[in-house]
Design a protein around this motif. Structure first.
Motif, PDB file in Angstrom:
ATOM      1  N   GLY A  20       0.782  -1.231   0.000  1.00 47.39           N
ATOM      2  CA  GLY A  20       0.000   0.000   0.000  1.00 47.39           C
ATOM      3  C   GLY A  20       0.810   1.275   0.000  1.00 47.39           C
ATOM      4  O   GLY A  20       1.968   1.296   0.371  1.00 47.39           O
ATOM      5  N   GLU A  21       0.194   2.318  -0.433  1.00 46.88           N
ATOM      6  CA  GLU A  21       0.786   3.643  -0.405  1.00 46.88           C
ATOM      7  C   GLU A  21      -0.286   4.629  -0.005  1.00 46.88           C
ATOM      8  O   GLU A  21      -1.465   4.338  -0.061  1.00 46.88           O
ATOM      9  CB  GLU A  21       1.339   3.995  -1.790  1.00 46.88           C
ATOM     10  CG  GLU A  21       2.680   3.341  -2.063  1.00 46.88           C
ATOM     11  CD  GLU A  21       3.051   3.352  -3.516  1.00 46.88           C
ATOM     12  OE1 GLU A  21       2.511   4.195  -4.248  1.00 46.88           O
ATOM     13  OE2 GLU A  21       3.878   2.507  -3.902  1.00 46.88           O
ATOM     14  N   MET A  22       0.154   5.819   0.363  1.00 43.74           N
ATOM     15  CA  MET A  22      -0.796   6.884   0.644  1.00 43.74           C
ATOM     16  C   MET A  22      -1.547   7.165  -0.644  1.00 43.74           C
ATOM     17  O   MET A  22      -0.954   7.269  -1.699  1.00 43.74           O
ATOM     18  CB  MET A  22      -0.075   8.154   1.080  1.00 43.74           C
ATOM     19  CG  MET A  22       0.873   7.943   2.230  1.00 43.74           C
ATOM     20  SD  MET A  22       0.145   8.254   3.834  1.00 43.74           S
ATOM     21  CE  MET A  22      -0.082  10.021   3.759  1.00 43.74           C
ATOM     22  N   GLU A  23      -2.830   7.270  -0.539  1.00 43.69           N
ATOM     23  CA  GLU A  23      -3.638   7.394  -1.736  1.00 43.69           C
ATOM     24  C   GLU A  23      -4.751   8.390  -1.490  1.00 43.69           C
ATOM     25  O   GLU A  23      -5.416   8.335  -0.472  1.00 43.69           O
ATOM     26  CB  GLU A  23      -4.244   6.026  -2.058  1.00 43.69           C
ATOM     27  CG  GLU A  23      -4.289   5.703  -3.520  1.00 43.69           C
ATOM     28  CD  GLU A  23      -4.617   4.226  -3.731  1.00 43.69           C
ATOM     29  OE1 GLU A  23      -5.555   3.956  -4.474  1.00 43.69           O
ATOM     30  OE2 GLU A  23      -3.938   3.365  -3.124  1.00 43.69           O
ATOM     31  N   GLU A  28     -15.936   9.746  -2.622  1.00 41.71           N
ATOM     32  CA  GLU A  28     -16.561   9.555  -1.329  1.00 41.71           C
ATOM     33  C   GLU A  28     -15.587   8.856  -0.383  1.00 41.71           C
ATOM     34  O   GLU A  28     -14.782   8.041  -0.806  1.00 41.71           O
ATOM     35  CB  GLU A  28     -17.837   8.738  -1.502  1.00 41.71           C
ATOM     36  CG  GLU A  28     -18.919   9.530  -2.214  1.00 41.71           C
ATOM     37  CD  GLU A  28     -20.161   8.719  -2.481  1.00 41.71           C
ATOM     38  OE1 GLU A  28     -21.244   9.173  -2.109  1.00 41.71           O
ATOM     39  OE2 GLU A  28     -20.040   7.627  -3.067  1.00 41.71           O
ATOM     40  N   LEU A  29     -15.702   9.173   0.892  1.00 39.10           N
ATOM     41  CA  LEU A  29     -14.831   8.568   1.892  1.00 39.10           C
ATOM     42  C   LEU A  29     -15.371   7.186   2.253  1.00 39.10           C
ATOM     43  O   LEU A  29     -16.579   7.006   2.410  1.00 39.10           O
ATOM     44  CB  LEU A  29     -14.772   9.448   3.139  1.00 39.10           C
ATOM     45  CG  LEU A  29     -14.122  10.822   2.920  1.00 39.10           C
ATOM     46  CD1 LEU A  29     -14.405  11.736   4.109  1.00 39.10           C
ATOM     47  CD2 LEU A  29     -12.625  10.662   2.685  1.00 39.10           C
ATOM     48  N   ILE A  30     -14.478   6.231   2.406  1.00 37.70           N
ATOM     49  CA  ILE A  30     -14.927   4.872   2.702  1.00 37.70           C
ATOM     50  C   ILE A  30     -14.609   4.490   4.148  1.00 37.70           C
ATOM     51  O   ILE A  30     -13.723   5.059   4.787  1.00 37.70           O
ATOM     52  CB  ILE A  30     -14.302   3.842   1.733  1.00 37.70           C
ATOM     53  CG1 ILE A  30     -12.779   3.764   1.865  1.00 37.70           C
ATOM     54  CG2 ILE A  30     -14.688   4.142   0.290  1.00 37.70           C
ATOM     55  CD1 ILE A  30     -12.286   2.579   2.637  1.00 37.70           C
ATOM     56  N   MET A  49      -9.038   8.688   5.769  1.00 37.85           N
ATOM     57  CA  MET A  49      -8.751  10.083   6.065  1.00 37.85           C
ATOM     58  C   MET A  49      -7.384  10.456   5.514  1.00 37.85           C
ATOM     59  O   MET A  49      -6.398   9.782   5.803  1.00 37.85           O
ATOM     60  CB  MET A  49      -8.765  10.305   7.578  1.00 37.85           C
ATOM     61  CG  MET A  49      -8.782  11.763   7.989  1.00 37.85           C
ATOM     62  SD  MET A  49      -8.646  11.922   9.772  1.00 37.85           S
ATOM     63  CE  MET A  49     -10.008  10.896  10.297  1.00 37.85           C
ATOM     64  N   ASP A  50      -7.337  11.488   4.701  1.00 40.26           N
ATOM     65  CA  ASP A  50      -6.061  11.979   4.161  1.00 40.26           C
ATOM     66  C   ASP A  50      -5.217  10.863   3.550  1.00 40.26           C
ATOM     67  O   ASP A  50      -4.008  10.798   3.773  1.00 40.26           O
ATOM     68  CB  ASP A  50      -5.262  12.704   5.257  1.00 40.26           C
ATOM     69  CG  ASP A  50      -5.867  14.058   5.573  1.00 40.26           C
ATOM     70  OD1 ASP A  50      -6.769  14.501   4.843  1.00 40.26           O
ATOM     71  OD2 ASP A  50      -5.436  14.670   6.565  1.00 40.26           O
ATOM     72  N   GLY A  51      -5.839   9.990   2.806  1.00 42.35           N
ATOM     73  CA  GLY A  51      -5.094   8.995   2.042  1.00 42.35           C
ATOM     74  C   GLY A  51      -4.728   7.726   2.780  1.00 42.35           C
ATOM     75  O   GLY A  51      -4.093   6.836   2.208  1.00 42.35           O
ATOM     76  N   VAL A  52      -5.099   7.636   4.061  1.00 42.83           N
ATOM     77  CA  VAL A  52      -4.838   6.387   4.787  1.00 42.83           C
ATOM     78  C   VAL A  52      -6.135   5.933   5.466  1.00 42.83           C
ATOM     79  O   VAL A  52      -7.153   6.621   5.413  1.00 42.83           O
ATOM     80  CB  VAL A  52      -3.733   6.541   5.865  1.00 42.83           C
ATOM     81  CG1 VAL A  52      -2.415   6.965   5.228  1.00 42.83           C
ATOM     82  CG2 VAL A  52      -4.152   7.510   6.956  1.00 42.83           C
ATOM     83  N   PRO A  79      -2.803   1.296   5.014  1.00 44.96           N
ATOM     84  CA  PRO A  79      -2.924   1.842   3.656  1.00 44.96           C
ATOM     85  C   PRO A  79      -4.359   1.715   3.144  1.00 44.96           C
ATOM     86  O   PRO A  79      -5.091   0.805   3.542  1.00 44.96           O
ATOM     87  CB  PRO A  79      -1.960   0.988   2.827  1.00 44.96           C
ATOM     88  CG  PRO A  79      -1.769  -0.260   3.604  1.00 44.96           C
ATOM     89  CD  PRO A  79      -1.952   0.095   5.052  1.00 44.96           C
ATOM     90  N   TYR A  80      -4.717   2.608   2.259  1.00 43.08           N
ATOM     91  CA  TYR A  80      -6.055   2.620   1.671  1.00 43.08           C
ATOM     92  C   TYR A  80      -6.421   1.251   1.093  1.00 43.08           C
ATOM     93  O   TYR A  80      -7.549   0.773   1.236  1.00 43.08           O
ATOM     94  CB  TYR A  80      -6.109   3.702   0.592  1.00 43.08           C
ATOM     95  CG  TYR A  80      -7.434   3.805  -0.109  1.00 43.08           C
ATOM     96  CD1 TYR A  80      -8.531   4.387   0.530  1.00 43.08           C
ATOM     97  CD2 TYR A  80      -7.590   3.326  -1.409  1.00 43.08           C
ATOM     98  CE1 TYR A  80      -9.747   4.480  -0.105  1.00 43.08           C
ATOM     99  CE2 TYR A  80      -8.807   3.419  -2.054  1.00 43.08           C
ATOM    100  CZ  TYR A  80      -9.888   3.990  -1.403  1.00 43.08           C
ATOM    101  OH  TYR A  80     -11.095   4.064  -2.034  1.00 43.08           O
TER     102      TYR A  80
END
Ligand code: MN
Length: 187
Positions: A20-23, A28-30, A49-52, A79-80
Motif C-alpha cells: 500500500g501507499e498513501m492514496e 466519497e470517503l470509505i 482520512m487523508d489517504g490512509v 494503507p487505503y
C-alpha cells in the motif's frame, strides 16, 4: 499521516497483506470493518482520512445499540488498499490469523461537525469524531470519543440514537460482505 509503523510491523515477503501507499481518492470517503481472529478475536474499524485508513481495534466489536459503549483502541494507520484485504496472515507474522471484510461502505461527517466547519482531522485531534455510516450492516450515526486520563489510545465507539439504532446483535451477521464467507470458511 504515515504508514511507517504499518510497514515496520510487517514482512511483505511472508504476509500477503497489501504494502500500500498513501492514496487520495478524492471521491466519497470509505470505511471498512474487518473481523480478525488474531491472538484475540477483534474487529478492526477503519475510516479513510487523508489517504490512509485511521484504525481502531474493537475487542467486542461494533454495536447498533446506543446503550453499548465499545472500547476501541487506536492502532497504526493502514494503507487505503487494506480495505479489500481478506485472507490468512501466516503464523509468525504480526497479527497472524484470519481476516474477513465484515462490513464496508461510505461515510460522511455528522451534522454537528459539518455545521461547525470542523475538518475531520481537527475532530480527530480533539478526540471526538461524529460520522454517519452507510454500510451493509452498520448504518446511521456513530461517534468515536477519546477517553481522557486513560491509556493514550483508548476510545469508545458509540451508536447514536437514530432510526437505525436497534437492540439486535449485529455481530450475529457473521459473513464477509465481499465473499459471503465466515472466518471459519477461510483456509
Ligand atoms: Mn487486527
Amino acid at each position: 499521516m504515515s504508514l511507517n509503523k504499518y510497514t515496520q510491523k510487517r514482512n511483505f515477503n511472508s504476509s500477503n497483506e497489501p504494502k500500500g501507499e498513501m492514496e487520495k481518492t478524492g471521491g466519497e470517503l470509505i470505511f471498512v470493518v474487518q473481523k480478525h481472529a488474531a491472538s484475540h478475536l477483534h474487529y478492526d474499524f477503519r475510516l479513510e482520512m487523508d489517504g490512509v485508513l485511521k484504525s481502531w481495534a474493537i475487542p467486542k466489536g461494533p454495536s447498533m445499540n446506543p446503550a453499548d459503549k465499545r472500547l476501541a483502541i487506536m492502532v497504526e494507520d493502514h494503507p487505503y488498499d487494506y480495505k479489500d484485504f481478506e485472507g490468512v496472515i501466516p503464523e509468525g507474522n504480526y497479527g497472524a490469523g484470519k481476516v474477513i471484510v465484515w462490513d464496508r461502505g461510505i461515510y460522511t461527517l455528522a451534522e454537528d461537525s459539518d455545521k461547525n466547519g470542523n475538518s475531520f482531522k481537527e475532530d480527530l485531534n480533539k478526540g471526538h469524531l461524529g460520522f454517519i455510516l452507510k454500510g451493509s450492516k452498520l448504518k446511521g450515526e456513530f461517534a468515536l470519543v477519546k477517553l481522557k486520563g486513560k491509556q493514550e489510545n483508548a476510545w469508545l465507539l458509540i451508536k447514536k440514537n437514530d432510526d437505525f439504532a436497534e437492540n439486535d446483535d449485529v455481530l450475529l451477521q457473521d459473513k464477509s460482505v465481499i465473499s459471503s464467507r465466515t472466518l471459519e470458511d477461510l483456509v
